[in-house]
Design a protein around this motif. Structure first.
Motif, PDB file in Angstrom:
ATOM      1  N   GLN A   7       3.069  11.691  10.819  1.00 17.96           N
ATOM      2  CA  GLN A   7       3.205  10.954   9.778  1.00 17.96           C
ATOM      3  C   GLN A   7       3.008  11.715   8.415  1.00 17.96           C
ATOM      4  O   GLN A   7       1.739  12.020   8.578  1.00 17.96           O
ATOM      5  N   ARG A   8       3.603  12.040   7.783  1.00 16.42           N
ATOM      6  CA  ARG A   8       3.252  12.629   6.309  1.00 16.42           C
ATOM      7  C   ARG A   8       2.776  13.690   6.416  1.00 16.42           C
ATOM      8  O   ARG A   8       1.949  14.321   5.695  1.00 16.42           O
ATOM      9  N   LEU A 210       8.294   1.109  13.226  1.00 16.45           N
ATOM     10  CA  LEU A 210       8.051   1.173  11.983  1.00 16.45           C
ATOM     11  C   LEU A 210       6.812   0.191  11.414  1.00 16.45           C
ATOM     12  O   LEU A 210       7.282  -0.991  11.709  1.00 16.45           O
ATOM     13  N   PHE A 212       4.243  -1.315   9.036  1.00 13.35           N
ATOM     14  CA  PHE A 212       3.830  -1.760   7.797  1.00 13.35           C
ATOM     15  C   PHE A 212       2.154  -2.249   7.508  1.00 13.35           C
ATOM     16  O   PHE A 212       1.775  -2.402   6.763  1.00 13.35           O
ATOM     17  N   PRO A 214      -1.611  -2.166   7.718  1.00 12.72           N
ATOM     18  CA  PRO A 214      -2.599  -1.199   7.716  1.00 12.72           C
ATOM     19  C   PRO A 214      -3.568  -0.941   8.744  1.00 12.72           C
ATOM     20  O   PRO A 214      -4.696  -1.109   8.557  1.00 12.72           O
ATOM     21  N   ARG A 226       6.293   5.521  12.970  1.00  8.63           N
ATOM     22  CA  ARG A 226       6.221   6.043  11.646  1.00  8.63           C
ATOM     23  C   ARG A 226       5.106   4.781  10.929  1.00  8.63           C
ATOM     24  O   ARG A 226       5.699   3.561  11.172  1.00  8.63           O
ATOM     25  N   LYS A 227       4.636   5.038   9.699  1.00  7.29           N
ATOM     26  CA  LYS A 227       4.061   4.099   9.119  1.00  7.29           C
ATOM     27  C   LYS A 227       4.196   4.066   7.735  1.00  7.29           C
ATOM     28  O   LYS A 227       4.497   5.250   7.027  1.00  7.29           O
ATOM     29  N   VAL A 228       4.334   2.985   7.278  1.00  6.02           N
ATOM     30  CA  VAL A 228       4.460   2.851   5.705  1.00  6.02           C
ATOM     31  C   VAL A 228       3.060   1.948   5.023  1.00  6.02           C
ATOM     32  O   VAL A 228       2.832   1.153   5.653  1.00  6.02           O
ATOM     33  N   ASP A 229       2.125   2.723   4.588  1.00  6.21           N
ATOM     34  CA  ASP A 229       1.045   2.263   4.217  1.00  6.21           C
ATOM     35  C   ASP A 229       0.681   2.162   2.697  1.00  6.21           C
ATOM     36  O   ASP A 229       0.312   3.109   2.255  1.00  6.21           O
ATOM     37  N   LEU A 230       0.922   0.933   2.245  1.00  9.30           N
ATOM     38  CA  LEU A 230       0.841   0.746   0.581  1.00  9.30           C
ATOM     39  C   LEU A 230      -0.504   1.182   0.374  1.00  9.30           C
ATOM     40  O   LEU A 230      -0.658   1.596  -0.951  1.00  9.30           O
ATOM     41  N   ALA A 231      -1.701   1.028   0.894  1.00  6.27           N
ATOM     42  CA  ALA A 231      -3.123   1.132   0.319  1.00  6.27           C
ATOM     43  C   ALA A 231      -3.229   2.799   0.286  1.00  6.27           C
ATOM     44  O   ALA A 231      -3.660   3.341  -0.833  1.00  6.27           O
ATOM     45  N   VAL A 232      -2.738   3.460   1.420  1.00  2.66           N
ATOM     46  CA  VAL A 232      -2.860   5.037   1.122  1.00  2.66           C
ATOM     47  C   VAL A 232      -1.884   5.455   0.171  1.00  2.66           C
ATOM     48  O   VAL A 232      -2.624   6.199  -0.730  1.00  2.66           O
ATOM     49  N   GLU A 233      -0.730   4.980   0.085  1.00  2.00           N
ATOM     50  CA  GLU A 233       0.002   5.422  -1.081  1.00  2.00           C
ATOM     51  C   GLU A 233      -0.593   5.270  -2.374  1.00  2.00           C
ATOM     52  O   GLU A 233      -0.715   6.114  -3.271  1.00  2.00           O
TER      53      GLU A 233
ATOM     54  N   ALA B  51      -7.850   8.534   3.017  1.00  2.99           N
ATOM     55  CA  ALA B  51      -7.636   7.131   2.653  1.00  2.99           C
ATOM     56  C   ALA B  51      -7.729   6.243   3.982  1.00  2.99           C
ATOM     57  O   ALA B  51      -8.123   5.126   3.861  1.00  2.99           O
ATOM     58  N   ARG B  55     -10.601   3.424   5.475  1.00  4.47           N
ATOM     59  CA  ARG B  55     -10.205   1.961   5.873  1.00  4.47           C
ATOM     60  C   ARG B  55     -11.000   1.738   7.299  1.00  4.47           C
ATOM     61  O   ARG B  55     -11.737   0.724   7.389  1.00  4.47           O
ATOM     62  N   PRO B 141      -3.513  -4.050  -1.575  1.00  4.28           N
ATOM     63  CA  PRO B 141      -4.294  -3.517  -0.315  1.00  4.28           C
ATOM     64  C   PRO B 141      -5.769  -3.018  -1.022  1.00  4.28           C
ATOM     65  O   PRO B 141      -5.819  -2.167  -1.551  1.00  4.28           O
TER      66      PRO B 141
END
Lengths: 265, 265
Positions: A7-8, A210, A212, A214, A226-233, B51, B55, B141
């Motif tokens: 991931q990323r 996928l 979402f 955290p 795969r993850k979509v992590d708002l806090a990380v972004e 990040a 967490r 978040p």
DNA sequence: AGCTGTGAAGGACTTCACAGCC
DNA sequence: GGCTGTGAAGTCCTTCACAGCT
């Protein structure tokens, strides 16, 4: 249980070994990469960009473009042309020297490599704000990803259609996923529920998730996450804001009125 | 105008040169990396992981943990311990050999590096399904990212509070962003509107953008963009499904009712 | 004995630069 | 002359493996 992969950044280390083609010490000769191995050889990073190229190409096609050069396509996709050509070279040689690429051909080839010629049923778990938004995305971004099941733990939601699909109770996840041949699970639950939901999805035979929520999901090796992590972004952006605050953008920070030995003021 | 940077791979090439410390061929001596340069030296990939560690550490702290070893933290974060230690080494040496890391110390240091000691106002543009979900995330978040402005082009939405914040019209974006000192803009509009909104945000002095619209944004070099692209995520998963279909996964596909020589039915 | 911190090696991805074809 | 396809070089990131502290 292996932690989630690639991931990323690259593909995970330990995990990769499992899926990767065995080093292949073929008896009686040097390594002979079978044609099929080509796909394996595409860097993960390139795969993500191919999806971007595909979208740009679709736009060009709608505008009636017949061919594009690597330079044009690269600019539209926000990469440099060398990278674009290298990425395309992973899937084959479909360009014409001195001319460029035929848009329709490229679209077809990228779709083939990404496996978009087949439909992938999607299940969304957790019909809160985000789940609603996802369910309403309408057939999901681009065709090819029909949302065919929704789940929530709240009995009051069960049966209510969201985006045209009635919500099922999370208890029925295994049965429903099998029935509707769900191949991708989307987790949009609160963090504490995520791992449990993930386990159920895996038990239901879903091989791609996928996420979402955290939370770092633990999954068996054969499941792709795969993850979509708002806090990380947001925190990565925050880091860049902070960097900018200290750092000397154009010229190095002064020390006693000097910059790298050059008198500044 | 440079295309957007460092997303899902490194930092962009050309763009990086601008911010990066000039190669430094300091007269009379070898390279002397200033202490402050440390932050610059943190790989983008490591920042995103920090990040995640943060967490996990917060979770451990709530459970009353005083110290953690790199191994424990690594497992919880889904990485290997060598990588974790290397990542932490970028921000300093806060561990104790033979013991581990003090949870509270690590939390403090990571927060400092990520710039979380300061609040970053967030503006969300495009109050559709997704925008609603984002606005309702509640302070966003983790604390530290208060949503302080919402915008939409639909006049009917203006004034209506979503997640406690009244929606403003997109025409007022510059004024409102400046007034409320927005530092991060979140784009959740339909694709065709995204670039225009982006330009306005940039004009309003916003230097960081989180883009949910499936569009490649063009921004000046000093603006940092990260994107969350649902279609790309799904297509990457699709690619892996396809790979699995050809390649020999754990067990080979059935052929004539047999699986790798084992009778199946 | 246990665990961190880190040079050094290794691997993955990117960029260069140019041969090859149109 | 223009543009693709790709080895080779370069850069960034990851993993190894062990010195160094407790």
């Amino acid at each position: 249980m292996a932690a989630q992969r690639g991931q990323r950044n690259g593909v995970a280390p330990g995990a990769a070994e499992v899926t990767a083609p065995i080093p292949r010490v073929t008896a009686g000769g040097p390594e002979v990469p079978a044609a099929r191995d080509r796909a394996r050889a595409i860097p993960e990073a390139a795969v993500a960009r191919l999806a971007v190229y595909l979208r740009v190409l679709s736009g060009l096609q709608e505008q009636g473009a017949g061919t594009v050069s690597s330079e044009e396509l690269a600019v539209a996709a926000g990469v440099n042309s060398a990278k674009l050509r290298k990425d395309l070279s992973y899937i084959g040689s479909y360009g014409t020297r001195g001319v460029g690429y035929e848009v329709s051909v490229l679209i077809g080839e990228i779709e083939r490599i990404l496996g978009l010629t087949r439909k992938h049923s999607v299940a969304v778990v957790g019909i809160g704000n985000l789940g609603h938004a996802l369910a309403n995305y309408g057939g999901f971004p681009g065709r090819g990803f029909p949302v065919s099941a929704l789940f929530d733990i709240d009995a009051d939601l069960v049966g209510i259609p969201v985006g045209g699909i009635p919500v099922d109770h999370i208890e029925d996840i295994t049965r429903v996923c099998l029935e509707r041949e769900v191949s991708i699970g989307v987790i949009a639950t609160p963090p504490p529920a995520a791992q449990g939901v993930c386990d159920r999805l895996v038990a239901a035979g879903v091989q791609c998730i996928l996420n979402f929520a955290p939370v770092v999901l633990q999954v068996p090796d054969h499941v792709e996450v795969r993850k979509v992590d708002l806090a990380v972004e947001l925190q990565v952006l925050s880091f860049h804001v902070a960097r900018r605050a200290d750092g000397p953008p154009p010229v190095r920070r002064t020390v006693n009125g000097r910059v790298d030995g050059m008198v500044v003021s």
